[in-house]
Design a protein around this motif. Structure first.
Motif, mmCIF file in Angstrom:
data_model
loop_
_atom_site.group_PDB
_atom_site.id
_atom_site.type_symbol
_atom_site.label_atom_id
_atom_site.label_comp_id
_atom_site.label_asym_id
_atom_site.label_seq_id
_atom_site.Cartn_x
_atom_site.Cartn_y
_atom_site.Cartn_z
ATOM 1 N N LYS A 1 0.832 -1.207 0.000
ATOM 2 C CA LYS A 1 0.000 0.000 0.000
ATOM 3 C C LYS A 1 0.866 1.257 0.000
ATOM 4 N N ASP A 2 1.960 1.214 0.772
ATOM 5 C CA ASP A 2 2.874 2.371 0.814
ATOM 6 C C ASP A 2 3.529 2.612 -0.546
ATOM 7 N N GLU A 3 3.724 1.545 -1.304
ATOM 8 C CA GLU A 3 4.336 1.667 -2.626
ATOM 9 C C GLU A 3 3.331 2.059 -3.707
ATOM 10 N N GLY A 4 2.058 2.228 -3.300
ATOM 11 C CA GLY A 4 1.048 2.720 -4.235
ATOM 12 C C GLY A 4 0.325 1.657 -5.024
ATOM 13 N N TYR A 5 0.402 0.396 -4.601
ATOM 14 C CA TYR A 5 -0.271 -0.670 -5.328
ATOM 15 C C TYR A 5 -1.726 -0.815 -4.884
ATOM 16 N N THR A 6 -2.577 -1.248 -5.837
ATOM 17 C CA THR A 6 -3.925 -1.689 -5.498
ATOM 18 C C THR A 6 -3.828 -3.174 -5.150
ATOM 19 N N LEU A 7 -4.395 -3.559 -3.992
ATOM 20 C CA LEU A 7 -4.226 -4.926 -3.498
ATOM 21 C C LEU A 7 -5.343 -5.845 -3.948
ATOM 22 N N VAL A 8 -4.971 -7.083 -4.319
ATOM 23 C CA VAL A 8 -5.908 -8.182 -4.514
ATOM 24 C C VAL A 8 -5.424 -9.312 -3.606
ATOM 25 N N ILE A 9 -6.253 -9.656 -2.603
ATOM 26 C CA ILE A 9 -5.877 -10.669 -1.608
ATOM 27 C C ILE A 9 -6.632 -11.958 -1.905
ATOM 28 N N VAL A 10 -5.898 -13.041 -2.035
ATOM 29 C CA VAL A 10 -6.494 -14.363 -2.268
ATOM 30 C C VAL A 10 -6.390 -15.151 -0.960
#
Length: 698
Positions: free
Chosen positions: A494-503
């Protein structure tokens, strides 16, 4: 309004004066003489007999009525007129030099007659127009030259008067040839329009004019032929050269159901295309129309020059009168020499070089950009681009490719992570799901069909596979406590600016996908090149969150970024930026329309789309920013050339006028000051058409 093509339009100042006279006719208000494209636009109610009389008084004439000017029409009248003028000047020069020889041998009327013949041969049109103007008390360059020559011959300056007539003829020829060169560069663009099409009706083929095509018509396009109008491929596959639209030389592969643009060329094979627009509504027709109109818009500099020219000639005439009478009356000067000096000052009153200082450069710049696939809607925007110090970019689709991809992953259960994510996401059309599937396709896995699948709003997707429950979504989809390692990885992504997809399963996280919008390969290089072109600030305006914006900004070297902006907030930010300098806004021409309209200059990337063409002041017809630095450099070059041209045009005339103080100004020096300025201004302006062969595409 009716539109006519003109011949014999070689003088910018004369065109301006004729336009003023036509506007004074009944119903003539709003009429325009488009000097750059050699056209006349008048309203329906104007007396065309009176219009033609005004045109003929300055050697111009209507050659063909054109209610809707067609790009195929490329008149050769100007070329034949130039050829005729070259012959007359050549004959005049031969007679002139023969007269000089005879003058050394004989002291009678023979050389005088030869001088007069030489002057009349190269300057008879000038004299005819000059005498007409004298009767009407209209003072332009033809009037001034006629007065100067009459004065020169009246005091016995046969040789010098004739030389002035010949030099002025050369000057007029060069001025006309310079403008014609710029016009031809524009006409070359207009030639890309297709003329005919092969129409398929009832399984039969026939050749028809493109203007007869209607939406829904089916056409056949053979190898090497131009596609007649915008449409969709019904059958066939080929590579298509879209340079007429985008300026890109590399062909684009096209197949069934793909869109093609009118004017693009089918390189090989046979295509059947269903026409979606009449030619007049096609991308190419709109581009050609806008390019043609663009060359006639007056920049602030041109408007100033035209206002200045109105007062320049009367002021010079007043100075001429003072030079003729003041020294003899006030300082006991001789009448003859000072009368001669005054005649020379009259010639300096020609504002032609000054009038030419801008339009040839502007037309050359617009044509040069158009060949590169950069549509500039007017000279005013070309001039403004060279004054911009800040460029604001939209992020998505402009600096980035506009579709997400997986850049980073954290895998905790390699055996299940890819298989479960793929089984759940493969049925989704969501852009993020597609990004996940692109990554999973690299694994060559056999995916299972979920027993049960449902979407949970605001969280993600729930599915049952082989009796086990799984989730693919954001942090809200997690129903259990996370291990420290997973929590740290989530925070880091998140700090690196990514949108997360959690499996995850019901008990544990199987892995994380870090999704981002892929930065265009050329973006970093383009930003460095626009700095090199003189842009001081490159900023990004985006609705994305701060960390993503910061990441993109750092990677491509922007000076600043503003994240989390709604459309109305982008407009407010553009207004804020414009308070501190000239700002250009670059977007895709659709969702950025308000910000594009608010900026000093709106630049859209469109690849021929209607919305992009209609929204912005400048359109990059490609789907990338590769040509933007080139457009800025051309604009800078045009602005520099215009300033240099104005300085030279006025500077040479000022030097000529200063020569009157010691009494050194002669008729031939006066004409050479104007001729020299005209030649230099024309040649310098035409250099815009050349150089910088390699286009920026990296």
């Amino acid at each position: 309004m009716n539109e006519y093509k003109l011949q014999g339009l070689t003088c910018g100042n004369c065109a301006r004066e004729m336009e003023e006279r036509i506007n004074k006719l009944e119903n003539g208000d709003g009429s325009r003489i488009l000097y750059n494209s050699s056209k006349l636009v008048v309203s329906e109610g104007v007396d065309m007999g009176q219009v033609e009389k005004i045109l003929s008084s300055d050697g111009a004439a209507i050659i063909k009525e054109n209610q809707h000017f067609h790009p195929d029409h490329t008149p050769e009248h100007s070329q034949s007129s130039n050829d005729k003028m070259k012959i007359l000047i050549g004959i005049s020069a031969i007679i002139f030099f023969s007269a000089i020889y005879v003058d050394t041998q004989l002291n009678n009327l023979v050389p005088v007659i030869m001088y007069l013949t030489a002057a009349a041969t190269s300057g008879y049109l000038i004299f005819i127009k000059g005498f007409k103007n004298l009767i009407e008390l209209k003072f332009n360059i033809d009037t001034l030259m006629t007065l100067a020559l009459i004065g020169a011959f009246s005091i016995g300056e046969w040789k010098e008067g004739t030389l002035v007539a010949i030099l002025f003829g050369i000057n007029e020829l060069l001025e006309g040839m310079g403008m014609e060169k710029a016009r031809k560069s524009m006409e070359e663009l207009l030639k890309v329009a297709p003329k005919e099409a092969i129409l398929i009706e009832n399984e039969t083929e026939r050749i028809v004019p493109i203007r007869s095509l209607r939406a829904g018509n089916l056409v056949l396009v053979k190898s090497g032929q131009k596609i007649p109008s915008d449409g969709v491929i019904v059958s066939g596959r080929s590579s298509v050269n879209e340079a007429a639209i985008t300026g890109e030389a590399m062909p684009v592969e096209k197949e069934t159901n793909e869109i093609v643009f009118g004017g693009s060329i089918n390189n090989e094979g046979v295509l059947k295309v269903r026409i979606s627009k009449e030619y007049k509504d096609s991308s190419l027709a709109k581009i050609l129309h806008l390019v043609e109109e663009a060359q006639e818009t007056k920049t602030p500099t041109e408007q100033f020059i035209n206002r200045f020219a109105k007062y320049y000639t009367p002021i010079i005439m007043l100075i001429s009168m003072l030079v003729m009478i003041a020294p003899p009356l006030l300082f006991n000067g001789e009448w003859g020499p000072w009368f001669y000096q005054g005649l020379a000052v009259l010639i300096v009153g020609c504002p032609c070089a000054l009038i030419l200082s801008s339009p040839i450069a502007i037309v050359s710049g617009i044509a040069r950009n158009a060949k590169n696939g950069i549509l500039i809607k007017g000279g005013v925007y070309l001039e403004q681009l060279g004054k911009v110090d800040t460029i604001a970019f939209d992020k998505t689709g402009t600096l980035t490719k506009g579709h997400p991809y997986v850049e980073k992953m954290c895998v905790y259960d390699e055996g299940s992570f890819f298989k479960i994510a793929g089984s759940i996401e493969r049925t989704s059309s969501h852009p993020i799901a597609k990004a996940v599937m692109e990554k999973i396709s690299e694994q060559n896995l056999t995916l299972e069909e979920p027993d049960e699948i449902s979407t949970i709003p605001g969280q993600g997707v729930y599915a049952v596979i082989s009796g086990q429950s799984y989730r693919v979504g954001n942090e809200k989809s997690i129903t259990f406590s996370l291990p420290i390692e997973v929590s740290e990885d989530i925070a880091s992504l998140k700090d690196e600016g990514y949108t997360l997809v959690i499996v995850s399963s019901e008990e544990k996280v199987l892995g994380l996908f870090g999704i981002t919008d892929e930065i265009r390969e050329e973006s970093k290089g383009i930003i460095s090149k626009i700095y090199a072109a003189g842009i001081k600030n490159a900023v990004m305006l985006t609705g994305d969150h701060n960390k993503t914006a910061e990441k993109v900004s750092k990677q491509i070297g922007l000076t600043d970024y503003f994240a989390g902006l709604l459309p109305h907030e982008k407009v407010a930010k553009v207004k804020e930026l414009t308070a501190n300098g000239k700002v250009a806004m670059v977007g895709d021409g659709i969702n950025d329309a308000p910000a594009l309209a608010t900026a000093d200059l709106g630049i859209a990337m469109g690849k021929g789309t209607d919305s992009a063409i209609e929204t912005a002041d400048i359109v990059l017809m490609q789907d990338h920013l590769g040509k933007l630095p080139s457009a800025i450099n051309i604009s800078n070059r045009v602005n520099t050339i215009i300033k240099l041209n104005i300085t030279l045009a006025l500077g040479l005339k000022l030097i000529a006028l200063l020569l009157t103080i010691p009494g050194l100004l002669t008729l031939w020096i006066a004409i050479l000051s104007d001729m020299g300025a005209t030649i230099i201004v024309t040649l310098i302006s035409l250099t815009v058409m050349f150089g910088e062969k390699r286009q920026v595409t990296d």
